[in-house]
Design a protein around this motif. Sequence first.
Motif, PDB file in Angstrom:
ATOM      1  N   GLN A 992       0.913  -1.334   0.169  1.00 44.02           N
ATOM      2  CA  GLN A 992       0.059  -0.030  -0.092  1.00 44.02           C
ATOM      3  C   GLN A 992       0.905   1.187   0.018  1.00 44.02           C
ATOM      4  O   GLN A 992       1.894   1.327   0.321  1.00 44.02           O
ATOM      5  CB  GLN A 992      -0.820  -0.107   1.068  1.00 44.02           C
ATOM      6  N   ILE A 993       0.163   2.419  -0.338  1.00 46.22           N
ATOM      7  CA  ILE A 993       1.022   3.764  -0.394  1.00 46.22           C
ATOM      8  C   ILE A 993       0.140   4.758  -0.154  1.00 46.22           C
ATOM      9  O   ILE A 993      -1.230   4.531  -0.425  1.00 46.22           O
ATOM     10  CB  ILE A 993       1.546   3.939  -1.974  1.00 46.22           C
ATOM     11  N   SER A 994       0.543   5.782   0.675  1.00 43.64           N
ATOM     12  CA  SER A 994      -0.391   6.694   1.336  1.00 43.64           C
ATOM     13  C   SER A 994       0.037   8.024   0.838  1.00 43.64           C
ATOM     14  O   SER A 994       1.317   8.501   0.843  1.00 43.64           O
ATOM     15  CB  SER A 994      -0.627   6.545   2.783  1.00 43.64           C
ATOM     16  N   THR A 995      -0.773   8.870   0.856  1.00 41.81           N
ATOM     17  CA  THR A 995      -0.277  10.416   0.334  1.00 41.81           C
ATOM     18  C   THR A 995       0.246  10.948   1.820  1.00 41.81           C
ATOM     19  O   THR A 995       0.029  10.557   2.821  1.00 41.81           O
ATOM     20  CB  THR A 995      -1.683  11.175  -0.058  1.00 41.81           C
ATOM     21  N   TYR A 996       0.805  11.991   1.404  1.00 40.26           N
ATOM     22  CA  TYR A 996       1.107  12.920   2.580  1.00 40.26           C
ATOM     23  C   TYR A 996      -0.165  13.829   2.953  1.00 40.26           C
ATOM     24  O   TYR A 996      -0.465  14.424   2.146  1.00 40.26           O
ATOM     25  CB  TYR A 996       2.415  13.917   2.127  1.00 40.26           C
ATOM     26  N   ARG A 997      -0.037  13.792   4.469  1.00 39.70           N
ATOM     27  CA  ARG A 997      -1.270  14.755   5.042  1.00 39.70           C
ATOM     28  C   ARG A 997      -0.389  16.431   5.031  1.00 39.70           C
ATOM     29  O   ARG A 997       0.303  16.616   5.890  1.00 39.70           O
ATOM     30  CB  ARG A 997      -1.635  14.476   6.349  1.00 39.70           C
ATOM     31  N   ILE A 998      -1.011  17.080   4.030  1.00 35.76           N
ATOM     32  CA  ILE A 998      -0.370  18.542   4.048  1.00 35.76           C
ATOM     33  C   ILE A 998      -1.370  19.534   4.194  1.00 35.76           C
ATOM     34  O   ILE A 998      -2.464  19.339   3.714  1.00 35.76           O
ATOM     35  CB  ILE A 998       0.027  18.634   2.382  1.00 35.76           C
ATOM     36  N   LEU A 999      -0.868  20.455   5.130  1.00 39.47           N
ATOM     37  CA  LEU A 999      -1.606  21.570   5.443  1.00 39.47           C
ATOM     38  C   LEU A 999      -1.541  22.668   4.101  1.00 39.47           C
ATOM     39  O   LEU A 999      -0.403  22.585   3.722  1.00 39.47           O
ATOM     40  CB  LEU A 999      -1.322  22.283   6.876  1.00 39.47           C
ATOM     41  N   ALA A1000      -2.487  23.266   3.927  1.00 35.86           N
ATOM     42  CA  ALA A1000      -2.492  24.381   3.028  1.00 35.86           C
ATOM     43  C   ALA A1000      -1.390  25.585   3.508  1.00 35.86           C
ATOM     44  O   ALA A1000      -1.346  25.740   4.688  1.00 35.86           O
ATOM     45  CB  ALA A1000      -3.725  24.939   2.606  1.00 35.86           C
ATOM     46  N   MET A1001      -0.840  26.043   2.381  1.00 42.08           N
ATOM     47  CA  MET A1001       0.163  27.026   2.842  1.00 42.08           C
ATOM     48  C   MET A1001      -0.434  28.217   3.427  1.00 42.08           C
ATOM     49  O   MET A1001      -1.662  28.672   2.842  1.00 42.08           O
ATOM     50  CB  MET A1001       1.083  27.260   1.555  1.00 42.08           C
ATOM     51  N   SER A1002      -0.033  29.046   4.334  1.00 36.35           N
ATOM     52  CA  SER A1002      -0.524  30.071   4.969  1.00 36.35           C
ATOM     53  C   SER A1002      -0.321  31.284   4.178  1.00 36.35           C
ATOM     54  O   SER A1002       0.173  31.443   3.183  1.00 36.35           O
ATOM     55  CB  SER A1002       0.360  30.268   6.168  1.00 36.35           C
ATOM     56  N   ASP A1003      -1.412  32.311   4.567  1.00 36.31           N
ATOM     57  CA  ASP A1003      -1.368  33.650   3.699  1.00 36.31           C
ATOM     58  C   ASP A1003      -0.064  34.413   3.610  1.00 36.31           C
ATOM     59  O   ASP A1003       0.262  34.968   2.704  1.00 36.31           O
ATOM     60  CB  ASP A1003      -2.574  34.493   4.612  1.00 36.31           C
ATOM     61  N   LEU A1330       2.160   0.501  -8.516  1.00 38.21           N
ATOM     62  CA  LEU A1330       2.048   0.800  -7.162  1.00 38.21           C
ATOM     63  C   LEU A1330       3.131   0.605  -6.508  1.00 38.21           C
ATOM     64  O   LEU A1330       3.820   1.336  -5.659  1.00 38.21           O
ATOM     65  CB  LEU A1330       0.802   0.122  -6.464  1.00 38.21           C
ATOM     66  N   ARG A1331       3.882  -0.426  -6.918  1.00 46.44           N
ATOM     67  CA  ARG A1331       5.302  -0.759  -5.977  1.00 46.44           C
ATOM     68  C   ARG A1331       6.216   0.103  -6.674  1.00 46.44           C
ATOM     69  O   ARG A1331       7.200   0.607  -5.889  1.00 46.44           O
ATOM     70  CB  ARG A1331       5.492  -2.495  -6.467  1.00 46.44           C
ATOM     71  N   PHE A1332       6.302   0.602  -7.683  1.00 47.06           N
ATOM     72  CA  PHE A1332       7.185   1.530  -8.383  1.00 47.06           C
ATOM     73  C   PHE A1332       7.214   2.718  -7.774  1.00 47.06           C
ATOM     74  O   PHE A1332       8.005   3.440  -6.981  1.00 47.06           O
ATOM     75  CB  PHE A1332       7.034   1.424  -9.886  1.00 47.06           C
ATOM     76  N   LEU A1333       5.739   3.094  -7.643  1.00 43.87           N
ATOM     77  CA  LEU A1333       5.761   4.495  -6.876  1.00 43.87           C
ATOM     78  C   LEU A1333       6.177   4.616  -5.407  1.00 43.87           C
ATOM     79  O   LEU A1333       6.425   5.364  -4.915  1.00 43.87           O
ATOM     80  CB  LEU A1333       3.989   4.952  -7.314  1.00 43.87           C
ATOM     81  N   ARG A1334       5.680   3.219  -4.804  1.00 35.32           N
ATOM     82  CA  ARG A1334       6.039   3.172  -3.168  1.00 35.32           C
ATOM     83  C   ARG A1334       7.556   3.249  -3.243  1.00 35.32           C
ATOM     84  O   ARG A1334       8.136   3.878  -2.192  1.00 35.32           O
ATOM     85  CB  ARG A1334       5.547   1.722  -2.857  1.00 35.32           C
ATOM     86  N   HIS A1335       8.267   2.721  -4.206  1.00 32.94           N
ATOM     87  CA  HIS A1335       9.718   2.613  -3.978  1.00 32.94           C
ATOM     88  C   HIS A1335      10.105   3.934  -4.115  1.00 32.94           C
ATOM     89  O   HIS A1335      11.117   4.501  -3.360  1.00 32.94           O
ATOM     90  CB  HIS A1335      10.323   1.552  -5.235  1.00 32.94           C
ATOM     91  N   LYS A1336       9.695   4.858  -5.063  1.00 32.18           N
ATOM     92  CA  LYS A1336       9.851   6.201  -5.082  1.00 32.18           C
ATOM     93  C   LYS A1336       9.488   7.108  -4.006  1.00 32.18           C
ATOM     94  O   LYS A1336      10.109   7.854  -3.691  1.00 32.18           O
ATOM     95  CB  LYS A1336       9.046   6.716  -6.517  1.00 32.18           C
ATOM     96  N   LYS A1337       8.305   6.758  -3.352  1.00 34.75           N
ATOM     97  CA  LYS A1337       7.718   7.419  -2.112  1.00 34.75           C
ATOM     98  C   LYS A1337       9.096   7.117  -1.111  1.00 34.75           C
ATOM     99  O   LYS A1337       9.063   8.036  -0.104  1.00 34.75           O
ATOM    100  CB  LYS A1337       6.638   7.305  -1.984  1.00 34.75           C
ATOM    101  N   LEU A1338       9.387   5.825  -1.149  1.00 36.25           N
ATOM    102  CA  LEU A1338      10.444   5.688   0.062  1.00 36.25           C
ATOM    103  C   LEU A1338      11.672   6.690   0.100  1.00 36.25           C
ATOM    104  O   LEU A1338      12.265   7.111   1.131  1.00 36.25           O
ATOM    105  CB  LEU A1338      10.665   4.189   0.135  1.00 36.25           C
ATOM    106  N   LYS A1339      12.130   6.549  -1.134  1.00 35.65           N
ATOM    107  CA  LYS A1339      13.249   7.529  -1.421  1.00 35.65           C
ATOM    108  C   LYS A1339      12.803   9.105  -0.836  1.00 35.65           C
ATOM    109  O   LYS A1339      13.715   9.884  -0.446  1.00 35.65           O
ATOM    110  CB  LYS A1339      13.631   7.500  -2.807  1.00 35.65           C
ATOM    111  N   LEU A1340      11.650   9.424  -1.386  1.00 33.64           N
ATOM    112  CA  LEU A1340      11.082  10.702  -1.067  1.00 33.64           C
ATOM    113  C   LEU A1340      11.125  11.082   0.586  1.00 33.64           C
ATOM    114  O   LEU A1340      11.264  11.968   1.288  1.00 33.64           O
ATOM    115  CB  LEU A1340       9.877  11.279  -1.701  1.00 33.64           C
TER     116      LEU A1340
END
Length: 1802
Positions: A992-1003, A1330-1340
Amino acid sequence: MEEAPEERKTSLPKESSAAEEQEEEVEQVESDIEKADAEDNLEEEDNSEVPSEAQKRPEKVEKKISETFFYNYEDICSRPFVTEDSGIPINLLTLKHSFGYDCTKSANLMVMDSQTLMYIAGNQVVLLDLKPKSQRYLRSSGGGGIGFITAHPTKQYFAVGEKGKKPNIIIYDYPSLRPYRILQGGTEEAYVFGDFNRAGTLLASVGSSPDYMLTIWDWKQENIVLRSKAFSQDVYKVTFSADNEEQLTTSGSGHIRFWKMALTFTGLKLQGALGRFGKTAVSDIIGYVELPDGKVISGTEWGNLLLWEGGLIKVELCRAGNKPCHSGPISQLVLEEGELVTVGKDGFIRVWNFEVIDAADSVDDTGLLEVEPMNELQVGKNVSLSFMSKINDSGQPGQPIWYAQDANGAMWKLDLTFSNMTRDPECLCTFHSGRIEAISVSPITYLLATTALDRSVRIYDFISNRQLSEMKFKQGGTSLMWAPRIVNPKGGLIAVGFEDGVVRIIEVYDPKGLPIYAGMSNRDNADINLKQAFKPHSTAVTALAYEQNGEVLATGSKDKTVFFFAVEDKYEPIGFICVPGPVQALQWSPPSHANSMLLILCENGFVLQVPAPIPEEHDTSSTYHIKNLPTQYFHFYSIKSRIKLEEEIALREKKKQEKEKAKLEWIMQQQAMGKEIEEPEEEPEEEPLPPLYIPEEPSPILCGFYSAPGKFWLSLGGYDSGFLYHCEFSSNDPQEDPENRQDEPFEVIPIEGTDNNPIHRISFCTSRLLMFCGMQNGALRVYPLQEKELSVDTLKEYWSFNIHDNDYGQIQGICSSYDDRFLITCGGDGNIFTFDILSPEDVHEELKAKIPSPRSGLEKEKAAEDIEDPNADNIEEVKQKKEHERIMKEAEEKKRKKREELNTLRQKFLLLLQKNQELPKHMQLHREQYEIDHRFFEELDRQTAQRIQLVQKELAWEHEKYSIGLQKLRNRFRDSLEFDTVVVHAIQSNHQISTYRILAMSDKYYQDMERPSWKRTVLKKIWRQAEEKKIVRETKHATVFKGEAEKPKTEIRKPTTRYIESKREQIRRIVEKSDKVKAKIMKRKAEWDELYKSKPSDDYENPKDAEEIREARENMGYYNLKTAANYREPEHNRMTTEKRVMQLASLEELMHKKKVNMNKEIMSLRDLKVSVTEEIKCLVQELKSIQAALDLSECLPLPPIPQLQSDEVPEKRFEYDSDILLRFKEEQEAKAKLQKEPKGSPSSGALEHEVLRPPSIKESDTMVQAGGSHPMRSESSVVIDERKVLEIEKAEPTEMELEILKREKIKNLYLQETLIKKVNELVINFDAELRFLRHKKLKLDVQMKSADLRYITWYEELLILRNLEKHEYLLQERVNALTCEVEAMRPKYNSYLAQLEERKCEIVKLQECEKALYANFQASLGENNEFASFLTKVLKKKIDYMGKKEVEREADEEDDSEEGNDKESSLGADEENSGSEDEVVDDSVCPKNCNEALFRNTLKLRQKRLHIEKALTEEKKVAANLRKKYNAFAKKMKAGETSLDTAKRELDTFQWEKQQRLNELCVVVPLKLHQVEYLVNGEMPSDFSEALVFTNQSLEYLQKRIVELRKEKIMQRETYKKAQEQHKQLIQDKKEMKIKIRLKDSAALCAMPLLLELEEKCNHLMMKKFGRMVDFEAVQAHTVNIRVEELEAEIMEKEYMQSQELKEWEERILHLQQQLMKLTQENTSKLQQLEKFYFETQQLETKLTSLKNDLGAEFHGPQTTDIKRKAKLQSRVEHMAHDTALLREEIHLLNRTDKRLQMACM
């Protein structure tokens, strides 16, 4: 504060005979101290101190003060201020006794011996003798108050640190109390703390704001040893270390600092290191103690102990279970006989094992260590210990007795031996704690009552100087008044107001008057009994007042009400009135007034007057509020600004009159002297008057009193202080709002020295001959009133004395005894002072205070009920509640009666219904017939609808509230998210792969994005440059095209134009050639000059080479680490807050972008999964339809359809509908019913989850599948039915049909495998993606973690940078300011230098002129002139020589030129030699046989000599002045450069310290094992503190640099060899050149005659050729007359232009003539055509006439033809007529055109 007029310091005269012998020595020391104080400058905060006097001036030997020297106390103590010539006795008031104790003041208790305690009371130091309870007093010397007291280790001396402007520290001898030493100049405003070292030779003191100066004194010699600023915030304490006297410690607000006295090469320095709290919360540190090994233990605000070592917290100590060592701040720590004693504000004294604490160290990351005390002592309940002092008990040696200061108002005697014989704590004295709120004296005896916020009321006997009784309550007292004699003849009744609004009536009595029962002990003191308690107010009672006849008691409060009570045996409420502001004071009118009126003073500027209410006239059945009481209002309107304006106008008018008067006197003087009077200059315009100012917030009323009926005096604070205002009530309009009133006083009396020191309290003696004023600064003023009324004259003379503390000791109460013998004051500093009013002390021995006897039956009375609850209802609230209960009771009674009536009617109706049922059916009434009127039910329906609407309206706010709450939750938790966590699952595997929980950039981020960053700025510059280049190219292109367009014009130019241009070009070339020649000549001269100037000396070195050599020596082969002590960061690499913020913003932006890009890829993957799922669904449906045509045995298993899980679509969790909400409501109701069930039960959680969760994807998909499976089933059933029908119809298929079925089967099997394979491929491809993107996300993830670590490090650096930014900015500003100052001085410095050189040149020229004059004189004399001596004397005759000689002597002292000095000296010698014969020389007549012309020439030369000498004298005078200015300015500039260098060094030091602070940060660097190359014995070490972390690029660069440096070294060696050879060759060439120059010089001497001959020959040839001598350089640079040539060219050009213009006009005339000819020809042809037409017309008319004559013949022919012909001819005639008209018009136009052309030609 009352300063100059109040207290006066003397010049500290001496006392004893021994002191008189040492007078000169002391004066010398005092002058030295004053000089030192004048030279002292405040040093920097860290480590810059002022050295001692000996270090400053080691060449000056100071005289020491004698050990036997003492000051006279009477000469140094402050005294009362009395207005001059007032006749007021200086001893008007004499201090009798001090009842108070400032127990909240730090370290305000010192033990001098076993029976004497010392403490501070206002402006006095009190020495209390414990046995007789007697007191001795020492006044402050300046009258500004006392800051601290401290005792010498030997108890032989004690130090008193004062407060005020430039306060002193006075060392007193004990027990004689003679002033021994006076220390001056240690601080600016006040001393806070002081401490002697263990040997007693030094004294350390610390001051308050603004300087917080730490000073080390050699107190016996009154010298400052060292001084430094302790800190920038409040400092509480300073102490010497007991074991190392070179170490000190200071502590205070949020800091502790460790000091060392270090002997450096520049002298003794005081160096301070600030303690760093690190992870521990910052705390104010009150108590600490130094340990023998240099460590320090300090307390904290939360009660734990901190062990400091090396400026850092080693460990924090607490008790077991993380309990604090004390429940509150630790006020003192003492190291006593190897044990650590801590004193806490919680009233406990605990003893700790010193060895355990000294060796303590933290065992975990919390930094805490648990220890337990060995012994502890609780001094008492409600005790707050702040300081302890000890003395060895003379009765039991070795067992010290401790005396403790209790901040809650007590002194304790303690035994800390902790043995079986230990005595219990003994309370020696009790006092009020904090500010005393009110004071009052008995009307019949010498008793005094006080109250304060410490919840106590105390009774004092101020004759015997003792406290009689004390009574404690639940709340603090705020006001107090002793009932007058008319109310209680015994004088034992007191009314006390408290902060909760309660008023208590207490009575004081003598307990000896009560019957003695068995078991009761005799008591000597008075007792206090609570007689009555009532609560008229809801907040603090601020004022109490008894009416003069004693019938009414008035109470005022901060709740803006005044309550009246009828004074009887039991006080009964009359009622209350509301006032516009919080009540400040109440005063009943005196008996002299006709009516009894109450004066009410409010804090916010309102004054009211009301009569005493009559109880019978007011109804109190429902409320106590009196609404019809006549009230007069006065709203104070500020007039101080107007008074100041009038004073300013009067002052200006006075100055103007004085100027006019002086002007008239000057004119009269001028006229008397006969001089002309010049017109006076215009006077400058006066400054505009300041505008009137009215404060926005009204000034508070502090006190006031009646002066006459309806009139009163007021004293105000704030802006309006400084005056007494006489005011009067005016007639009031009942309808007028008091807030809108603006009442002004009708009389104002200015009070001296009260602009910033208002009068807080005013009191009169019984006879009203003295007015006592209590000031804000604690001073007491007395005004003698000769008249009864106040006036400006009566208040001019006064007596003033500083009594209470000047900072917080404002006087709260003043009252005199009933017989005016004594005066008592109380203040905000907790002190109570009694004074004798002009009465000798021996008379007081006969006086005695009489304690009132008790009431009869007092012992049998039941104790009065007290009000202990501070939130209890007041009298009005109780009344309102009772009234409300009565009304509710009446309403309930009415409801009960109505219900009974309804029940009766209901019973009657039921009986009627029953009777109706019993009747036959045909006689029964229908139910509708019972309805008397259907409108009743309609009305009920309408009311129901209204109630529904009402409920909706009532719930509208709730609905809106919850809607807004929901929206806020969304805004807070949902809308702030740019990406939520989305988990994408693989289909076949568990990946499985999950997105980053990102807050919107402030004003702020977007604002920063809008700001021009440096990248955008660079890009904009590049773009702008590109645009400029483009524009230039376009301009050039346009210029080229323009040139090409103009080429044809230039090609057509005439030869004349070309000649003119060639002429101009020729002139230009000649000028250019001439300019080039001149420039070449000038350039050659400049080059020669520059070459001669740049000729280096033999020892010249190139500065650039020297700088490169120096830099190479410093930096070559040395890799400077940032942790190095000598590391200096380059300026371009210095990190600032702005740079770091930009880096953090860039890093955050980069991280955000990368995460967003990754999230977009993951969301794209989720979309891919959704599309794959949809595609698989379609393929499965198709597969099902195919398998329907196959046998079951041939069908392969269907591939599973992938489902989206809930965490893959988290946004659906927030989707809801009404059903979900209803289920949620049911769940909430079920939870409310099952309250006993625990909250965490699984059933409730499951139910809630079931209710809240939306329908899952799986459920929706199954529903869709279920819905979609029915048509498939119907289709398959149809197929089967058809198949069955076919089987019935055709049981045996043919071979063709079998073949078709076989092919279909094969096809379906193929399609089945293909579809399944396609589904599997889709699943496999998706999982692979998915596995390729997961590997890429691990590096990130790794990159993001590294970025997070870097962000944290940078942020910590940013915090440090922000903390240091202000200091760095100040240092940088100082460097910039000094740089600008030095640069600004440099031109002036160079100007002075240039002027000085210019003056020197002028002096040299004049000296040359003088020398030439003497040479001319000698030449005119000739040889062997017999009058040479006479003429020489005439020439050198002295005329007005003395002034010149003095100027020359002054100039000679400053002149640097030795040659000039020699000439002057020789000239002076000649003049001196001839000076003796001046008297016999007669220069008026020429001697016989002397040449007359020579004599006259000598006189002329003498006149020239005099002029030259005069000019030379002036020049030398100017040069001398310039030399002085130059020297002074050079010193100033040198001082500026020194300051600049110092500032730069300070800035560099600060930058190094900042770098060290940054180096202390821990930086996490994640490394892999293969990256570690730091090995010890081939193994990885456990400690990496000695390792360095390099990037690969840096390491490769260093390795590469090593190779490069080796190569450079070889190249430098080769270069060095070549340079040596070249150097040798140059030396050889130099020698050869010198030889050639010598030869040429000798040859030149030989060739000189030849050169002269050649020069003469050249001159002869020039005369022969040119007829004169010619300068060939001028000939070479000669050119034509440019102006003449230009004028000739202009003439030719103008002639050519005029000829061209003439040709143009001729061509134009020719063209117009040709045009005229053409028009004439056209006109002629038109005329001919007209003539032709005319001729044809005549012919046609003739023919027509002939035809008319033959009309008869025409009738014989066809008529139709004739008619047509005739019509044709008529039309032709008309057409010709029209043509003729047109031709005429054209001819007319041509004629007009011809005329215009002729006119144009003319």
